[in-house]
Design a protein around this motif. Structure first.
Motif, PDB file in Angstrom:
ATOM      1  N   ASN A 192       8.680   6.032 -15.813  1.00  0.00           N
ATOM      2  CA  ASN A 192       9.566   4.967 -15.372  1.00  0.00           C
ATOM      3  C   ASN A 192      10.119   5.372 -14.009  1.00  0.00           C
ATOM      4  OD1 ASN A 192      11.489   3.024 -14.958  1.00  0.00           O
ATOM      5  ND2 ASN A 192      12.496   3.288 -16.920  1.00  0.00           N
ATOM      6  N   THR A 193       9.702   4.698 -12.949  1.00  0.00           N
ATOM      7  CA  THR A 193      10.115   5.091 -11.604  1.00  0.00           C
ATOM      8  C   THR A 193      11.545   4.721 -11.297  1.00  0.00           C
ATOM      9  OG1 THR A 193       9.352   3.043 -10.593  1.00  0.00           O
ATOM     10  CG2 THR A 193       7.781   4.868 -10.718  1.00  0.00           C
ATOM     11  N   GLU A 194      12.166   3.901 -12.131  1.00  0.00           N
ATOM     12  CA  GLU A 194      13.565   3.556 -11.890  1.00  0.00           C
ATOM     13  C   GLU A 194      14.454   4.775 -12.052  1.00  0.00           C
ATOM     14  OE1 GLU A 194      14.202   0.304 -14.541  1.00  0.00           O
ATOM     15  OE2 GLU A 194      13.005  -1.044 -13.317  1.00  0.00           O
ATOM     16  N   GLN A 195      13.932   5.826 -12.683  1.00  0.00           N
ATOM     17  CA  GLN A 195      14.677   7.069 -12.825  1.00  0.00           C
ATOM     18  C   GLN A 195      14.547   7.929 -11.577  1.00  0.00           C
ATOM     19  OE1 GLN A 195      12.812   8.626 -16.290  1.00  0.00           O
ATOM     20  NE2 GLN A 195      13.834   7.209 -17.671  1.00  0.00           N
ATOM     21  N   ASN A 196      13.650   7.564 -10.671  1.00  0.00           N
ATOM     22  CA  ASN A 196      13.429   8.323  -9.447  1.00  0.00           C
ATOM     23  C   ASN A 196      14.028   7.545  -8.281  1.00  0.00           C
ATOM     24  OD1 ASN A 196      12.368   9.490  -7.113  1.00  0.00           O
ATOM     25  ND2 ASN A 196      10.525  10.155  -8.165  1.00  0.00           N
ATOM     26  N   SER A 197      15.101   8.024  -7.725  1.00  0.00           N
ATOM     27  CA  SER A 197      15.815   7.272  -6.687  1.00  0.00           C
ATOM     28  C   SER A 197      15.024   7.151  -5.391  1.00  0.00           C
ATOM     29  CB  SER A 197      17.163   7.930  -6.409  1.00  0.00           C
ATOM     30  OG  SER A 197      16.969   9.250  -5.953  1.00  0.00           O
ATOM     31  N   SER A 198      14.049   8.029  -5.153  1.00  0.00           N
ATOM     32  CA  SER A 198      13.298   7.939  -3.910  1.00  0.00           C
ATOM     33  C   SER A 198      12.291   6.794  -3.924  1.00  0.00           C
ATOM     34  CB  SER A 198      12.562   9.256  -3.626  1.00  0.00           C
ATOM     35  OG  SER A 198      11.569   9.468  -4.610  1.00  0.00           O
ATOM     36  N   ILE A 199      11.978   6.251  -5.118  1.00  0.00           N
ATOM     37  CA  ILE A 199      11.023   5.154  -5.198  1.00  0.00           C
ATOM     38  C   ILE A 199      11.702   3.870  -5.632  1.00  0.00           C
ATOM     39  CG2 ILE A 199       9.014   4.299  -6.426  1.00  0.00           C
ATOM     40  CD1 ILE A 199       7.786   6.912  -6.161  1.00  0.00           C
ATOM     41  N   ARG A 208       0.811  -1.213   0.000  1.00  0.00           N
ATOM     42  CA  ARG A 208       0.000   0.000   0.000  1.00  0.00           C
ATOM     43  C   ARG A 208       0.851   1.273   0.000  1.00  0.00           C
ATOM     44  NH1 ARG A 208      -5.247  -1.411   0.942  1.00  0.00           N
ATOM     45  NH2 ARG A 208      -5.979   0.533   1.828  1.00  0.00           N
ATOM     46  N   ALA A 209       1.933   1.274   0.756  1.00  0.00           N
ATOM     47  CA  ALA A 209       2.795   2.460   0.819  1.00  0.00           C
ATOM     48  C   ALA A 209       3.403   2.750  -0.547  1.00  0.00           C
ATOM     49  CB  ALA A 209       3.891   2.263   1.863  1.00  0.00           C
ATOM     50  N   LEU A 210       3.836   1.709  -1.241  1.00  0.00           N
ATOM     51  CA  LEU A 210       4.403   1.884  -2.581  1.00  0.00           C
ATOM     52  C   LEU A 210       3.340   2.385  -3.554  1.00  0.00           C
ATOM     53  CD1 LEU A 210       6.658   1.608  -4.679  1.00  0.00           C
ATOM     54  CD2 LEU A 210       5.929  -0.770  -4.985  1.00  0.00           C
ATOM     55  N   ILE A 211       2.146   1.809  -3.496  1.00  0.00           N
ATOM     56  CA  ILE A 211       1.070   2.228  -4.396  1.00  0.00           C
ATOM     57  C   ILE A 211       0.742   3.707  -4.190  1.00  0.00           C
ATOM     58  CG2 ILE A 211      -1.377   1.925  -4.947  1.00  0.00           C
ATOM     59  CD1 ILE A 211      -0.937  -1.098  -4.309  1.00  0.00           C
ATOM     60  N   ILE A 212       0.694   4.141  -2.953  1.00  0.00           N
ATOM     61  CA  ILE A 212       0.397   5.548  -2.664  1.00  0.00           C
ATOM     62  C   ILE A 212       1.494   6.448  -3.231  1.00  0.00           C
ATOM     63  CG2 ILE A 212       0.173   7.239  -0.786  1.00  0.00           C
ATOM     64  CD1 ILE A 212      -1.314   4.961   0.768  1.00  0.00           C
ATOM     65  N   LYS A 213       2.757   6.025  -3.134  1.00  0.00           N
ATOM     66  CA  LYS A 213       3.848   6.803  -3.732  1.00  0.00           C
ATOM     67  C   LYS A 213       3.718   6.857  -5.249  1.00  0.00           C
ATOM     68  CE  LYS A 213       7.382   6.127  -0.220  1.00  0.00           C
ATOM     69  NZ  LYS A 213       8.698   5.547   0.096  1.00  0.00           N
ATOM     70  N   LEU A 214       3.344   5.732  -5.857  1.00  0.00           N
ATOM     71  CA  LEU A 214       3.201   5.692  -7.316  1.00  0.00           C
ATOM     72  C   LEU A 214       2.023   6.533  -7.788  1.00  0.00           C
ATOM     73  CD1 LEU A 214       3.988   1.929  -8.034  1.00  0.00           C
ATOM     74  CD2 LEU A 214       5.488   3.906  -8.364  1.00  0.00           C
ATOM     75  N   THR A 251      -5.337  12.413 -18.177  1.00  0.00           N
ATOM     76  CA  THR A 251      -4.601  11.476 -19.002  1.00  0.00           C
ATOM     77  C   THR A 251      -4.344  10.204 -18.198  1.00  0.00           C
ATOM     78  OG1 THR A 251      -2.636  11.165 -20.380  1.00  0.00           O
ATOM     79  CG2 THR A 251      -2.327  12.419 -18.382  1.00  0.00           C
ATOM     80  N   PHE A 252      -4.252   9.105 -18.886  1.00  0.00           N
ATOM     81  CA  PHE A 252      -3.897   7.860 -18.221  1.00  0.00           C
ATOM     82  C   PHE A 252      -2.396   7.894 -17.953  1.00  0.00           C
ATOM     83  CE2 PHE A 252      -7.309   6.496 -21.237  1.00  0.00           C
ATOM     84  CZ  PHE A 252      -8.318   6.429 -20.289  1.00  0.00           C
ATOM     85  N   THR A 253      -1.973   7.303 -16.862  1.00  0.00           N
ATOM     86  CA  THR A 253      -0.551   7.229 -16.549  1.00  0.00           C
ATOM     87  C   THR A 253      -0.159   5.769 -16.467  1.00  0.00           C
ATOM     88  OG1 THR A 253      -0.740   9.273 -15.263  1.00  0.00           O
ATOM     89  CG2 THR A 253       1.253   7.952 -14.948  1.00  0.00           C
ATOM     90  N   LEU A 254       0.768   5.381 -17.326  1.00  0.00           N
ATOM     91  CA  LEU A 254       1.288   4.022 -17.323  1.00  0.00           C
ATOM     92  C   LEU A 254       2.649   4.073 -16.651  1.00  0.00           C
ATOM     93  CD1 LEU A 254       0.844   1.088 -18.220  1.00  0.00           C
ATOM     94  CD2 LEU A 254       1.972   1.659 -20.370  1.00  0.00           C
ATOM     95  N   ILE A 255       2.769   3.341 -15.547  1.00  0.00           N
ATOM     96  CA  ILE A 255       3.975   3.390 -14.731  1.00  0.00           C
ATOM     97  C   ILE A 255       4.726   2.075 -14.824  1.00  0.00           C
ATOM     98  CG2 ILE A 255       4.841   3.557 -12.366  1.00  0.00           C
ATOM     99  CD1 ILE A 255       2.552   5.396 -11.747  1.00  0.00           C
ATOM    100  N   LYS A 256       6.041   2.189 -15.001  1.00  0.00           N
ATOM    101  CA  LYS A 256       6.913   1.021 -14.920  1.00  0.00           C
ATOM    102  C   LYS A 256       7.706   1.157 -13.634  1.00  0.00           C
ATOM    103  CE  LYS A 256      10.583  -1.515 -17.239  1.00  0.00           C
ATOM    104  NZ  LYS A 256      11.452  -1.712 -16.106  1.00  0.00           N
ATOM    105  N   HIS A 257       7.532   0.186 -12.761  1.00  0.00           N
ATOM    106  CA  HIS A 257       8.280   0.169 -11.512  1.00  0.00           C
ATOM    107  C   HIS A 257       8.914  -1.203 -11.370  1.00  0.00           C
ATOM    108  CE1 HIS A 257       9.480   1.045  -7.446  1.00  0.00           C
ATOM    109  NE2 HIS A 257       8.939  -0.085  -7.064  1.00  0.00           N
ATOM    110  N   GLU A 258      10.228  -1.234 -11.460  1.00  0.00           N
ATOM    111  CA  GLU A 258      10.981  -2.480 -11.446  1.00  0.00           C
ATOM    112  C   GLU A 258      10.421  -3.413 -12.510  1.00  0.00           C
ATOM    113  OE1 GLU A 258      11.228  -3.796  -7.398  1.00  0.00           O
ATOM    114  OE2 GLU A 258      12.363  -2.033  -6.813  1.00  0.00           O
TER     115      GLU A 258
END
Length: 159
Positions: free
Chosen positions: A122-129, A37-43, A51-58
């Motif tokens: 792409n969240t891999e570009q964001n070091s906090s996530i 849940r904590a990760l989902i809230i950050k994402l 607009t739709f947001t398509l997120i790649k996380h790991e």
């Protein structure tokens, strides 16, 4: 709001769907186990308005569908999905993701979706996530000079 329809859709596609409403995260299909849940809230912070947001996380993907009254619908996209559209390996698959977003919007609001654009993050570009450390790319001064020369040459030729 037709949460029961979203619950059935979640079961059909075998994906978790969450609703972010009034600063609370709700899992649509109660038969599923809650995710991180904590990760989902950050994402969800990456969601864009209209607009739709398509997120790649790991190794996972998620689709965020914004709805009226600051409500966000978060759909986990696992690669072992029963629906081929979630393979994300082709333009056709990405169009299917867009259509899925429009469908989820209509299921939840009962109205046609007023937008159909997809924003990619792409969240891999964001070091906090991202858990992975970012790698620095070292560019040689010679390459920088060459690129600057090409840019100046293009500008002078109005290219």
């Amino acid at each position: 709001m037709k949460v029961k329809d979203l619950e059935l859709f979640s079961e059909i596609i075998n994906q978790k769907i969450y609703i972010w409403k009034n600063n609370h995260l709700y899992l649509v299909n109660k038969n599923n186990i809650n995710g991180n849940r904590a990760l989902i809230i950050k994402l969800l912070a990456f969601a864009k308005t209209n607009t739709f947001t398509l997120i790649k996380h790991e190794s996972e993907h998620a689709l965020i569908v914004p709805c009226p009254k600051n409500i966000l619908i978060y759909i986990e996209i696992k690669h072992n999905s029963k629906i081929k559209a979630f393979n994300l390996s082709s333009v056709e698959s990405l169009l299917s993701v867009r259509q899925t977003g429009e469908f989820v919007y209509k299921l939840y609001t009962g109205q046609d979706c007023p937008y159909s654009f997809i924003t990619f993050k792409n969240t891999e570009q964001n070091s906090s996530i991202g858990r992975q450390t970012s790698q620095k790319t070292v560019i040689s001064p010679e390459l920088l000079f060459k690129n600057e020369s090409l840019i100046l040459d293009s500008i002078s030729k109005l290219d």
